[in-house]
Design a protein around this motif. Structure first.
Motif, PDB file in Angstrom:
ATOM      1  N   VAL A   1       0.843  -1.200   0.000  1.00 49.77           N
ATOM      2  CA  VAL A   1       0.000   0.000   0.000  1.00 49.77           C
ATOM      3  C   VAL A   1       0.877   1.249   0.000  1.00 49.77           C
ATOM      4  N   TYR A   2       1.856   1.264   0.896  1.00 46.50           N
ATOM      5  CA  TYR A   2       2.786   2.401   0.974  1.00 46.50           C
ATOM      6  C   TYR A   2       3.510   2.589  -0.358  1.00 46.50           C
ATOM      7  N   TRP A   3       4.000   1.491  -0.937  1.00 47.11           N
ATOM      8  CA  TRP A   3       4.762   1.519  -2.189  1.00 47.11           C
ATOM      9  C   TRP A   3       3.908   2.056  -3.330  1.00 47.11           C
ATOM     10  N   LEU A   4       2.681   1.565  -3.454  1.00 48.78           N
ATOM     11  CA  LEU A   4       1.813   1.997  -4.547  1.00 48.78           C
ATOM     12  C   LEU A   4       1.384   3.451  -4.389  1.00 48.78           C
ATOM     13  N   ARG A   5       1.215   3.891  -3.156  1.00 49.09           N
ATOM     14  CA  ARG A   5       0.891   5.311  -2.949  1.00 49.09           C
ATOM     15  C   ARG A   5       2.031   6.201  -3.432  1.00 49.09           C
ATOM     16  N   ARG A   6       3.264   5.779  -3.137  1.00 50.83           N
ATOM     17  CA  ARG A   6       4.408   6.543  -3.636  1.00 50.83           C
ATOM     18  C   ARG A   6       4.428   6.511  -5.167  1.00 50.83           C
ATOM     19  N   ALA A   7       4.094   5.348  -5.731  1.00 46.72           N
ATOM     20  CA  ALA A   7       4.090   5.215  -7.192  1.00 46.72           C
ATOM     21  C   ALA A   7       3.044   6.125  -7.820  1.00 46.72           C
ATOM     22  N   VAL A   8       1.854   6.193  -7.219  1.00 47.43           N
ATOM     23  CA  VAL A   8       0.797   7.075  -7.731  1.00 47.43           C
ATOM     24  C   VAL A   8       1.291   8.518  -7.757  1.00 47.43           C
ATOM     25  N   ASP A   9       1.930   8.943  -6.665  1.00 47.88           N
ATOM     26  CA  ASP A   9       2.438  10.319  -6.589  1.00 47.88           C
ATOM     27  C   ASP A   9       3.538  10.564  -7.626  1.00 47.88           C
ATOM     28  N   MET A  10       4.437   9.585  -7.795  1.00 48.42           N
ATOM     29  CA  MET A  10       5.552   9.759  -8.725  1.00 48.42           C
ATOM     30  C   MET A  10       5.078   9.762 -10.175  1.00 48.42           C
ATOM     31  N   VAL A  11       4.091   8.939 -10.488  1.00 53.01           N
ATOM     32  CA  VAL A  11       3.538   8.933 -11.845  1.00 53.01           C
ATOM     33  C   VAL A  11       2.847  10.261 -12.126  1.00 53.01           C
ATOM     34  N   ALA A  12       2.111  10.766 -11.131  1.00 53.98           N
ATOM     35  CA  ALA A  12       1.396  12.029 -11.306  1.00 53.98           C
ATOM     36  C   ALA A  12       2.354  13.200 -11.505  1.00 53.98           C
ATOM     37  N   SER A  13       3.514  13.149 -10.821  1.00 53.04           N
ATOM     38  CA  SER A  13       4.480  14.253 -10.913  1.00 53.04           C
ATOM     39  C   SER A  13       5.458  14.089 -12.071  1.00 53.04           C
ATOM     40  N   GLY A  14       5.408  12.943 -12.753  1.00 55.58           N
ATOM     41  CA  GLY A  14       6.313  12.702 -13.863  1.00 55.58           C
ATOM     42  C   GLY A  14       7.655  12.126 -13.459  1.00 55.58           C
ATOM     43  N   GLU A  15       7.834  11.793 -12.166  1.00 54.02           N
ATOM     44  CA  GLU A  15       9.103  11.215 -11.709  1.00 54.02           C
ATOM     45  C   GLU A  15       9.260   9.764 -12.147  1.00 54.02           C
ATOM     46  N   ALA A  16       8.157   9.108 -12.464  1.00 57.10           N
ATOM     47  CA  ALA A  16       8.200   7.715 -12.912  1.00 57.10           C
ATOM     48  C   ALA A  16       7.167   7.518 -14.006  1.00 57.10           C
ATOM     49  N   LYS A  17       7.451   6.581 -14.891  1.00 54.39           N
ATOM     50  CA  LYS A  17       6.490   6.245 -15.935  1.00 54.39           C
ATOM     51  C   LYS A  17       5.356   5.413 -15.335  1.00 54.39           C
ATOM     52  N   PRO A  18       4.175   5.447 -15.933  1.00 60.44           N
ATOM     53  CA  PRO A  18       3.091   4.579 -15.454  1.00 60.44           C
ATOM     54  C   PRO A  18       3.539   3.117 -15.445  1.00 60.44           C
TER      55      PRO A  18
ATOM     56  N   LEU B   1       3.497   9.106  10.029  1.00 62.63           N
ATOM     57  CA  LEU B   1       2.640   8.056  10.579  1.00 62.63           C
ATOM     58  C   LEU B   1       2.900   6.728   9.875  1.00 62.63           C
ATOM     59  N   GLU B   2       3.052   6.750   8.563  1.00 64.69           N
ATOM     60  CA  GLU B   2       3.314   5.510   7.833  1.00 64.69           C
ATOM     61  C   GLU B   2       4.629   4.880   8.270  1.00 64.69           C
ATOM     62  N   LEU B   3       5.649   5.698   8.443  1.00 65.66           N
ATOM     63  CA  LEU B   3       6.945   5.169   8.872  1.00 65.66           C
ATOM     64  C   LEU B   3       6.862   4.584  10.279  1.00 65.66           C
ATOM     65  N   GLU B   4       6.074   5.204  11.143  1.00 69.74           N
ATOM     66  CA  GLU B   4       5.939   4.714  12.516  1.00 69.74           C
ATOM     67  C   GLU B   4       5.233   3.363  12.569  1.00 69.74           C
ATOM     68  N   LEU B   5       4.398   3.077  11.576  1.00 63.82           N
ATOM     69  CA  LEU B   5       3.714   1.784  11.541  1.00 63.82           C
ATOM     70  C   LEU B   5       4.706   0.628  11.453  1.00 63.82           C
ATOM     71  N   PHE B   6       5.841   0.860  10.799  1.00 64.06           N
ATOM     72  CA  PHE B   6       6.835  -0.194  10.590  1.00 64.06           C
ATOM     73  C   PHE B   6       7.985  -0.118  11.593  1.00 64.06           C
ATOM     74  N   ALA B   7       7.883   0.776  12.566  1.00 62.09           N
ATOM     75  CA  ALA B   7       9.011   1.033  13.457  1.00 62.09           C
ATOM     76  C   ALA B   7       9.374  -0.167  14.324  1.00 62.09           C
ATOM     77  N   LYS B   8       8.389  -0.974  14.729  1.00 64.18           N
ATOM     78  CA  LYS B   8       8.656  -2.056  15.680  1.00 64.18           C
ATOM     79  C   LYS B   8       9.444  -3.197  15.054  1.00 64.18           C
ATOM     80  N   THR B   9       8.985  -3.709  13.918  1.00 62.23           N
ATOM     81  CA  THR B   9       9.638  -4.870  13.308  1.00 62.23           C
ATOM     82  C   THR B   9      10.387  -4.534  12.032  1.00 62.23           C
ATOM     83  N   GLY B  10      10.034  -3.406  11.401  1.00 60.92           N
ATOM     84  CA  GLY B  10      10.626  -3.074  10.113  1.00 60.92           C
ATOM     85  C   GLY B  10      10.091  -3.929   8.987  1.00 60.92           C
ATOM     86  N   ILE B  11       9.126  -4.807   9.294  1.00 55.41           N
ATOM     87  CA  ILE B  11       8.626  -5.767   8.315  1.00 55.41           C
ATOM     88  C   ILE B  11       7.126  -5.618   8.110  1.00 55.41           C
TER      89      ILE B  11
END
Length: 509
Positions: A244-261, A486-496
């Motif tokens: 979910v986190y990865w795809l959200r970043r991808a949506v933002d990057m595609v929208a800004s032109g930083e990555a291809k669809p 907040l998203e980063l804190e979700l993974f703070a305990k195990t990193g996984i």
């Protein structure tokens, strides 16, 4: 012998049990320290296990049985020249004869001998000893992710990797839409746990193509997305919450032109966390917004450290295909440990078949399977398996008492996640007076709101949804302005895995 997976359900059921009893007689009873002792103390002989109902004579094994002495769960025959730590049997003549034949014909082919020809070693050590080591000597171990704070290891031998792991991991190819040249990006974090090594072992032993990022701490998420869009990848392998986190970043990057669809994104394989219907829909929506294929498929996986391998759906929503050749599966009542009828809910229990290294009989996964398992032929791949029907939740850990109400934590998570306008969240279970076990329970929800939504309206909808699905009303909802933090804190305990629910109460049931 034919294809084990083309047998009818009845034929396969009989063959699986027959393989298990042979394994108990030839490997477990003579060479397994824990079960050899347990059989002897309970007056059980391998010959007593004649039909499936006889398995009830073997007590269910739990993690508390395993954790104090994991080495006692490694099969380890006594061999000449080695000091024995446990009271197990001597390696049988049947195995030694097999090693002699393998040595004479060098089959399966082993290259180590090429480099020892000038050493003054006899045939017994150089040839037979080598074959014995390939079958029984531990060469790899990894551990659980340790969400309980006490990781448990699983040990593999060379034979484990080249026989049961190779065959079970190759089930990845059961998907009709999985092409021989498909390329996958593994975005599981690099760590000594099954979720990561299953992909590594499956790729090397099953002949699949892929790249391992070792997670965002090694290859930043932004760079992973660029790699995917530029490198001809078609599949992602991930933990659902990180996907979910990865795809959200991808949506933002595609929208800004930083990555291809991500036009080649045809599928994602998710494991290590439950994949609910609402989460599945959310991931598919994100994949579409990132430019993924119209027929993007989400395939669910299931495994745990003690199993030593993971299992998958062959097709989206085809249900988990549990391997019946190298495992014997049962579903038992969580209170009595008595087997329940096929297709009925209960806790999943498994026994290894024909493994070396760490092995178990009737090991309780602690996972409650809502619709049980059924022995049947899959309509998608046409193969026969024991099919596991989600939802899957922890029999004990995924429920809690909150304000006197028994709450399914997955229902709590889904109630918040399914609310329109929720970007990310974390639920905290606490006491009104910190550290006071007798004070009132509190449910606090930290919330990040999607852009374009009114925070007050979203909070109201969250409160309504949680009350409707859990019968508990949140005491406080905190709107977090920094979504990334907040998203980063979700993974703070195990990193996984994302920690969507935090338990802060000193005592809870």
């Amino acid at each position: 012998m034919g294809n084990f997976y083309l047998k009818s359900a009845d034929e396969q059921r009989e063959a699986s049990f027959r393989r298990l009893t042979k394994y108990i007689e030839e490997v477990i009873y003579p060479y397994h320290p824990y079960y050899r002792k347990m059989f002897q103390e309970n007056g059980i002989k391998p010959s007593d296990i004649r039909k499936p109902s006889d398995l009830l004579k073997i007590p269910v094994t739990n993690k508390d049985d395993y954790r104090p002495d994991p080495i006692a769960f490694i099969v380890q025959p006594k061999v000449p020249g080695r000091e024995a730590k446990y009271d197990t049997g001597k390696i049988s003549g049947k195995f030694l004869a097999k090693y002699a034949a393998q040595s004479i014909f060098n089959y399966p082919r082993d290259c180590a001998d090429l480099y020892r020809v000038n050493f003054k070693e006899g045939f017994a050590y150089r040839k037979i000893g080598r074959r014995l080591a390939l079958e029984w000597n531990p060469i790899h171990f990894h551990a659980s992710a340790g969400s309980t704070g006490d990781p448990t290891p699983a040990v593999y031998t060379y034979r484990d990797l080249h026989v049961p792991v190779k065959e079970t991991a190759s089930a990845f190819w059961a998907g009709e839409h999985v092409k021989w040249d498909i390329r996958a990006l593994n975005i599981f974090p690099g760590a000594p746990h099954l979720a990561f090594f299953q992909v590594i072992m499956g790729k090397w032993l099953g002949g699949a193509s892929g790249f391992d990022t070792f997670g965002g701490s090694i290859v930043p998420t932004k760079r992973q997305i660029q790699l995917f869009s530029e490198g001809g990848f078609a599949a992602l392998i991930a933990i659902p919450s990180y996907l979910v986190y990865w795809l959200r970043r991808a949506v933002d990057m595609v929208a800004s032109g930083e990555a291809k669809p991500l036009e080649n994104l045809t599928m994602a394989i998710c494991a290590a966390e439950p994949l609910t219907d609402s989460l599945r829909k959310h991931i598919k929506d994100l994949a579409a917004r990132a430019g993924g294929c119209e027929d993007f498929r989400l395939v669910q996986g299931y495994g745990m450290t003690e199993m030593k391998v993971a299992f998958y759906e062959c097709h989206e929503n085809s249900n988990i295909h549990l391997n019946p050749k190298y495992f014997y599966w049962e579903v038992v009542d969580p209170e009595t440990n008595e087997p329940v009828p096929e297709g009925e809910p209960g806790v999943l229990v498994f026994s290894h078949i024909d493994w070396r290294g760490t092995t178990f009989l009737r090991y309780s996964t602690g996972d409650f399977i809502a619709r049980g398992i059924k022995w049947e032929r899959c309509p998608h791949c046409g193969l026969t398996y024991q099919m596991m029907y989600p939802s899957i939740m922890r029999a004990k850990k995924d429920f809690t008492k909150l304000k006197g109400t028994r709450v399914a934590l997955m229902e709590l998570i889904s109630a918040v996640r399914d609310t329109n306008g929720v970007y990310q969240f974390q639920a905290i279970l606490d006491k009104e007076v910190e550290g006071d076990e007798f004070s009132r329970d509190m449910l606090i929800i930290r919330l990040a709101v999607q852009d374009g939504y009114d925070a007050d309206s979203v909070c109201g909808d969250v409160r309504k949804n949680v009350k409707g699905r859990t019968e508990v009303t949140p005491d406080r909802i905190i709107v977090e302005q920094d979504k990334e933090k907040l998203e980063l804190e979700l993974f703070a305990k195990t990193g996984i895995k994302a920690e969507y629910v935090v338990e802060n109460r000193p005592i809870h049931l």
